[in-house]
Design a protein around this motif. Structure first.
Motif: not given
Length: 369
Positions: A307-308, A312-315, A339-354
């Motif tokens: 969780k560092e 949850n529900n963000y990335n 669902n926009n919720k899951y689309i945002k989670i995937r986008k935020n995952a990539l945003k985090t990776a950067k």
């Protein structure tokens, strides 16, 4: 700047520590640094290092000593000394290591260096770790920086090994994001659900097998393990579950991009190379960053240290009752990829990776050195 990375890893090999070390060396090279990796001359995979690790920049590797099958007996002592000797002959500006004995010798010789810590120091030997504890060696002025992969690990080391300096950085592991396939097909009905990494029971292998039996609406994939481990678990292969032995890092990135969902079903214990120890409170899994970099939906056990990075529900989606297979099944059943919720989670995952690339990690490590 001439940088030496001193390690006792087998290069190339399927171990996570060898991948991490090579990717860091590549990152230094991409930053324009003169990087030399010095390791023992161990029998290894008969493949090009550049191709196996999907490198975009050359690194110079010195293999020390006669070729041997594995580190054993007195080699655990003498080979690190030979590695240090070779480094001194080549006159580096900076030495980096994550090997406890190499760090110890460099401290005794008053040679400045950076020390990376990925686990309890006891994994490097009880006697050696006791010396670090009672002599407070982590406070040595020759340690230019101490690198911890998680905040939890830093807190533990501070308490357990009397570390009280401020020369540390928290640098989680990282990923390459430029080589992942980012496009996504929303029209699939049969979702591909994948797991990549060690196949130890602590990594949730039995849970994945159980899920594949419960969930006939999706297809499950496991990529990991040696040939012997694969032979042990391939009996669980079915039309709904494909089990494949570990593949090269280059192929991992391609296969990850073919998945719709990526799993991290950790249990209450996480063993490492050799199926020993327990890093559940300290780990910073490279696969987590590779998953994030692929921009796919991640479902993970809700482990405190993860969780560092994972929110949850963000990335990612975190399973609180992660030992219960039906908690995973329930979450997978309710996924709607449009669902926009899951689309945002995937986008935020990539945003985090950067935020967590190997080059950024390497740059931060040597800043102000």
């Amino acid at each position: 700047m001439k940088i030496h990375y001193l390690a006792t890893s087998n290069i190339p090999s399927k171990t996570a520590n060898s991948l991490q070390i090579v990717k860091m060396c590549e990152a230094f090279s991409l930053l324009g640094k003169n990087i030399n990796l010095i390791v023992p001359n161990l029998s290894c995979i008969n493949k090009s290092i550049d191709n196996y690790y999907d490198l975009n920049s050359k690194i110079k590797i010195y293999k020390i000593g006669k070729k041997i099958k594995l580190m054993s007996g007195l080699n655990h002592f003498f080979l690190p000394l030979k590695i240090i000797k070779k480094s001194f002959e080549l006159r580096p500006d900076l030495i980096i290591t994550r090997n406890l004995l190499i760090c110890f010798v460099l401290i005794i010789l008053k040679k400045k260096h950076i020390f990376e810590i990925h686990d309890d120091l006891s994994s490097g030997g009880k006697i050696l770790s006791s010396l670090f504890k009672y002599l407070r060696l982590l406070n040595s002025p020759v340690l230019s920086k101490v690198i911890f992969i998680t905040k939890s690990l830093k807190k533990f080391i501070k308490k357990e090994y009397n570390y009280n300096c401020k020369n540390y950085l928290i640098l989680p592991d990282a990923t390459d994001i430029k080589n992942y396939k980012k496009n996504y097909n929303f029209r699939k009905k049969l979702k591909k659900i994948g797991y990549f990494g060690s196949v130890y029971s602590s990594r949730g292998l039995q849970l994945i097998i159980g899920l594949s039996r419960l969930d006939k609406n999706n297809k499950y994939y496991i990529y990991g393990g040696s040939k012997d481990e694969f032979l042990e678990i391939k009996k669980f292969n079915s039309k709904n579950l494909i089990i494949h032995p570990q593949i090269s890092y280059k192929d991992v990135k391609r296969k990850i991009s073919e998945m719709d969902i990526l799993l991290m079903p950790y249990t209450n214990k996480a063993t490492f190379s050799g199926n020993t120890g327990n890093i559940i409170n300290f780990m910073s899994p490279m696969k987590m960053f590779d998953y994030l970099g692929a921009g796919r939906l991640i479902i993970s056990s809700e482990i405190k240290v993860l969780k560092e990075i994972l929110k949850n529900n963000y990335n990612a989606i975190l399973i609180k009752n992660y030992l219960n297979i039906y908690s995973w099944k329930k979450q997978i059943d309710k996924l709607n990829f449009k669902n926009n919720k899951y689309i945002k989670i995937r986008k935020n995952a990539l945003k985090t990776a950067k935020k967590y690339t190997w080059e950024k990690r390497a740059s931060q490590m040597i800043t102000k050195i």
